[in-house]
Write a protein that holds these residues in place. Structure first.
Motif, PDB file in Angstrom:
ATOM      1  N   ALA A  24      18.074 -11.036  10.371  1.00 37.36           N
ATOM      2  CA  ALA A  24      17.749  -9.611  10.463  1.00 37.36           C
ATOM      3  C   ALA A  24      18.300  -9.002  11.748  1.00 37.36           C
ATOM      4  CB  ALA A  24      16.234  -9.406  10.393  1.00 37.36           C
ATOM      5  N   ARG A  25      18.266  -9.733  12.835  1.00 39.13           N
ATOM      6  CA  ARG A  25      18.773  -9.207  14.105  1.00 39.13           C
ATOM      7  C   ARG A  25      20.280  -8.963  14.047  1.00 39.13           C
ATOM      8  NH1 ARG A  25      15.124  -9.954  18.468  1.00 39.13           N
ATOM      9  NH2 ARG A  25      13.247 -11.078  17.813  1.00 39.13           N
ATOM     10  N   GLU A  26      20.979  -9.764  13.271  1.00 35.92           N
ATOM     11  CA  GLU A  26      22.414  -9.568  13.117  1.00 35.92           C
ATOM     12  C   GLU A  26      22.716  -8.486  12.085  1.00 35.92           C
ATOM     13  OE1 GLU A  26      23.800 -13.365  11.932  1.00 35.92           O
ATOM     14  OE2 GLU A  26      23.263 -14.368  13.808  1.00 35.92           O
ATOM     15  N   LEU A  27      21.861  -8.365  11.074  1.00 37.03           N
ATOM     16  CA  LEU A  27      22.120  -7.456   9.962  1.00 37.03           C
ATOM     17  C   LEU A  27      21.905  -5.999  10.339  1.00 37.03           C
ATOM     18  CD1 LEU A  27      22.755  -7.201   6.886  1.00 37.03           C
ATOM     19  CD2 LEU A  27      20.275  -7.347   6.509  1.00 37.03           C
ATOM     20  N   GLU A  55       6.220 -15.412   1.523  1.00 41.55           N
ATOM     21  CA  GLU A  55       7.198 -15.066   2.554  1.00 41.55           C
ATOM     22  C   GLU A  55       8.084 -13.888   2.139  1.00 41.55           C
ATOM     23  OE1 GLU A  55       9.433 -18.419   3.838  1.00 41.55           O
ATOM     24  OE2 GLU A  55       7.659 -19.661   4.238  1.00 41.55           O
ATOM     25  N   ARG A  56       7.765 -13.269   1.017  1.00 42.00           N
ATOM     26  CA  ARG A  56       8.544 -12.109   0.565  1.00 42.00           C
ATOM     27  C   ARG A  56       7.974 -10.855   1.210  1.00 42.00           C
ATOM     28  NH1 ARG A  56       8.597 -13.842  -5.877  1.00 42.00           N
ATOM     29  NH2 ARG A  56       9.570 -15.891  -5.530  1.00 42.00           N
ATOM     30  N   ASN A  57       8.258 -10.701   2.471  1.00 43.07           N
ATOM     31  CA  ASN A  57       7.634  -9.649   3.258  1.00 43.07           C
ATOM     32  C   ASN A  57       8.651  -9.064   4.232  1.00 43.07           C
ATOM     33  OD1 ASN A  57       6.099  -8.972   6.022  1.00 43.07           O
ATOM     34  ND2 ASN A  57       4.730  -8.500   4.310  1.00 43.07           N
ATOM     35  N   GLN A  58       8.740  -7.736   4.268  1.00 42.77           N
ATOM     36  CA  GLN A  58       9.724  -7.067   5.107  1.00 42.77           C
ATOM     37  C   GLN A  58       9.450  -7.282   6.592  1.00 42.77           C
ATOM     38  OE1 GLN A  58      12.442  -5.622   4.251  1.00 42.77           O
ATOM     39  NE2 GLN A  58      13.043  -4.441   6.062  1.00 42.77           N
ATOM     40  N   VAL A  59       8.195  -7.301   7.000  1.00 41.20           N
ATOM     41  CA  VAL A  59       7.864  -7.462   8.420  1.00 41.20           C
ATOM     42  C   VAL A  59       8.231  -8.867   8.892  1.00 41.20           C
ATOM     43  CG1 VAL A  59       6.122  -6.982  10.170  1.00 41.20           C
ATOM     44  CG2 VAL A  59       5.903  -5.957   7.916  1.00 41.20           C
ATOM     45  N   ARG A  60       7.890  -9.858   8.092  1.00 41.36           N
ATOM     46  CA  ARG A  60       8.271 -11.235   8.438  1.00 41.36           C
ATOM     47  C   ARG A  60       9.785 -11.346   8.569  1.00 41.36           C
ATOM     48  NH1 ARG A  60       5.355 -15.804   7.659  1.00 41.36           N
ATOM     49  NH2 ARG A  60       7.305 -16.775   6.987  1.00 41.36           N
ATOM     50  N   PHE A  61      10.508 -10.720   7.651  1.00 42.04           N
ATOM     51  CA  PHE A  61      11.971 -10.785   7.693  1.00 42.04           C
ATOM     52  C   PHE A  61      12.509 -10.167   8.979  1.00 42.04           C
ATOM     53  CE2 PHE A  61      16.026  -8.559   6.619  1.00 42.04           C
ATOM     54  CZ  PHE A  61      16.829  -9.684   6.561  1.00 42.04           C
ATOM     55  N   VAL A  62      12.038  -8.972   9.312  1.00 44.04           N
ATOM     56  CA  VAL A  62      12.564  -8.250  10.476  1.00 44.04           C
ATOM     57  C   VAL A  62      12.308  -9.014  11.772  1.00 44.04           C
ATOM     58  CG1 VAL A  62      12.278  -6.169  11.890  1.00 44.04           C
ATOM     59  CG2 VAL A  62      12.484  -5.975   9.397  1.00 44.04           C
ATOM     60  N   PHE A  63      11.113  -9.569  11.917  1.00 46.71           N
ATOM     61  CA  PHE A  63      10.738 -10.158  13.203  1.00 46.71           C
ATOM     62  C   PHE A  63      10.972 -11.671  13.300  1.00 46.71           C
ATOM     63  CE2 PHE A  63       8.347  -6.196  13.353  1.00 46.71           C
ATOM     64  CZ  PHE A  63       8.574  -5.787  14.662  1.00 46.71           C
ATOM     65  N   LEU A  64      10.979 -12.383  12.185  1.00 46.17           N
ATOM     66  CA  LEU A  64      11.037 -13.836  12.261  1.00 46.17           C
ATOM     67  C   LEU A  64      12.332 -14.431  11.732  1.00 46.17           C
ATOM     68  CD1 LEU A  64       7.392 -14.802  11.179  1.00 46.17           C
ATOM     69  CD2 LEU A  64       8.277 -14.311  13.469  1.00 46.17           C
ATOM     70  N   ASP A  65      13.149 -13.659  11.026  1.00 42.29           N
ATOM     71  CA  ASP A  65      14.399 -14.194  10.472  1.00 42.29           C
ATOM     72  C   ASP A  65      15.562 -13.804  11.383  1.00 42.29           C
ATOM     73  OD1 ASP A  65      16.727 -14.781   8.955  1.00 42.29           O
ATOM     74  OD2 ASP A  65      15.574 -14.591   7.104  1.00 42.29           O
ATOM     75  N   PRO A  66      16.281 -14.769  11.970  1.00 39.31           N
ATOM     76  CA  PRO A  66      17.408 -14.436  12.854  1.00 39.31           C
ATOM     77  C   PRO A  66      18.475 -13.584  12.169  1.00 39.31           C
ATOM     78  CG  PRO A  66      16.827 -16.755  13.061  1.00 39.31           C
ATOM     79  CD  PRO A  66      16.041 -16.226  11.899  1.00 39.31           C
TER      80      PRO A  66
END
Length: 297
Positions: A165-168, A152-163
């Motif tokens: 990221a949308r706030e950050l 799960e150490r992936n930039q794409v997963r973070f941007v699209f699947l981690d809430p």
């Protein structure tokens, strides 16, 4: 049969180009978005039948000269032109290997830690935009990828699947578009990567935004620029970044962030690091814990 990626890329690039941009008179109604196949064929100096076969994935005969002519006709930039040549070149099938973490060279690991001394967030992106290493300042600013499971150490997963990221990211929509386009470049270089296929499949299922952006078939290569953050602890920050290829592994890119000296962003980053150290000191029963990051700037 040619790679279906070529067919999709040509169709998407043709749909984005308007008659006005191509210098073509647009008399009457058009039934297609963008240019017609015959118009691209005319601009590239190839037959309509040949271009149609390329766009339908029925030809493997595109030479470098033809590809350059198509790139000119479609008004591709350098990243798009390189991607076109990459996906149009048939590659032999390779034996699929199980997923393994990408090793980070000890010298690169040491360099990441050195950037902590000057208060610069830094991290290394590998294949599929996996985050293969980061320094402490980057973990505080973005997220602690090292604390996540390896897959799960992936930039794409973070941007699209981690809430978070949308706030950050203050410009999340642009970051998302660029991230999907960067992954598309990797897909062009490594079409036989099963881990990438699984990643795209997972994101397509769980993120409508990724599914829409992936269908656009855009490509993007990050070299330098500016990014705005809206951090929940210290507020707004604006950073500049540079992307540097890691000599030990051409599939890895070192991302180095910086802030303008004595700017509000520099002070916010310093405050973020200081808060983290104070929190650790309290948790350990008083006293500054560990080495203090960042020399005075």
């Amino acid at each position: 049969m040619s790679d279906p990626r070529l067919a999709g890329f040509l169709r998407a690039a043709r749909a984005r180009l308007t008659p006005e941009q191509a210098g073509i008179s647009d008399a009457g109604r058009r039934r297609v978005e963008g240019l017609r196949r015959e118009e691209i064929a005319m601009l590239a100096g190839v037959s309509v039948d040949y271009y149609t076969r390329l766009e339908q994935g029925r030809s493997t005969s595109a030479s470098p000269v033809v590809l350059d002519a198509l790139a000119d006709a479609l008004q591709l930039d350098e990243v798009e032109r390189t991607h076109l040549h990459t996906i149009a070149r048939p590659t032999p099938a390779r034996r699929r290997r199980p997923y393994r973490p990408q090793p980070l060279h000890p010298a690169t690991r040491s360099l990441l830690d050195t950037f902590d001394d000057v208060l610069r967030p830094a991290f290394v992106l590998g294949r599929r935009l996996d985050v293969v290493g980061q320094n402490e300042t980057a973990a505080l600013l973005i997220t602690d990828f090292d604390a996540r499971p390896v897959d799960e150490r992936n930039q794409v997963r973070f941007v699209f699947l981690d809430p978070h990221a949308r706030e950050l990211y203050a410009d999340w929509s642009q970051v998302a578009a660029d991230t999907a386009a960067m992954l598309r470049v990797d897909a062009g270089r490594h079409p036989d990567d099963p881990a990438l296929g699984r990643l795209v499949g997972e994101l397509s299922i769980h993120s409508p935004e990724f599914r829409r952006l992936w269908a656009r078939n855009r490509v993007h290569q990050r070299t330098h620029g500016t990014k705005r953050y809206r951090h929940p602890l210290v507020g707004d920050l604006t950073i500049t970044y540079q992307a540097l290829v890691v000599a030990a592994d051409p599939d890895q890119v070192l991302m180095v962030y910086d802030t303008a000296p004595d700017s509000p962003s520099a002070h916010a980053l310093r405050l973020l690091v200081d808060r983290a150290h104070d929190h650790r000191a309290v948790a350990r029963g008083g006293g500054r814990a560990g080495r203090r990051l960042g020399r005075p700037r």
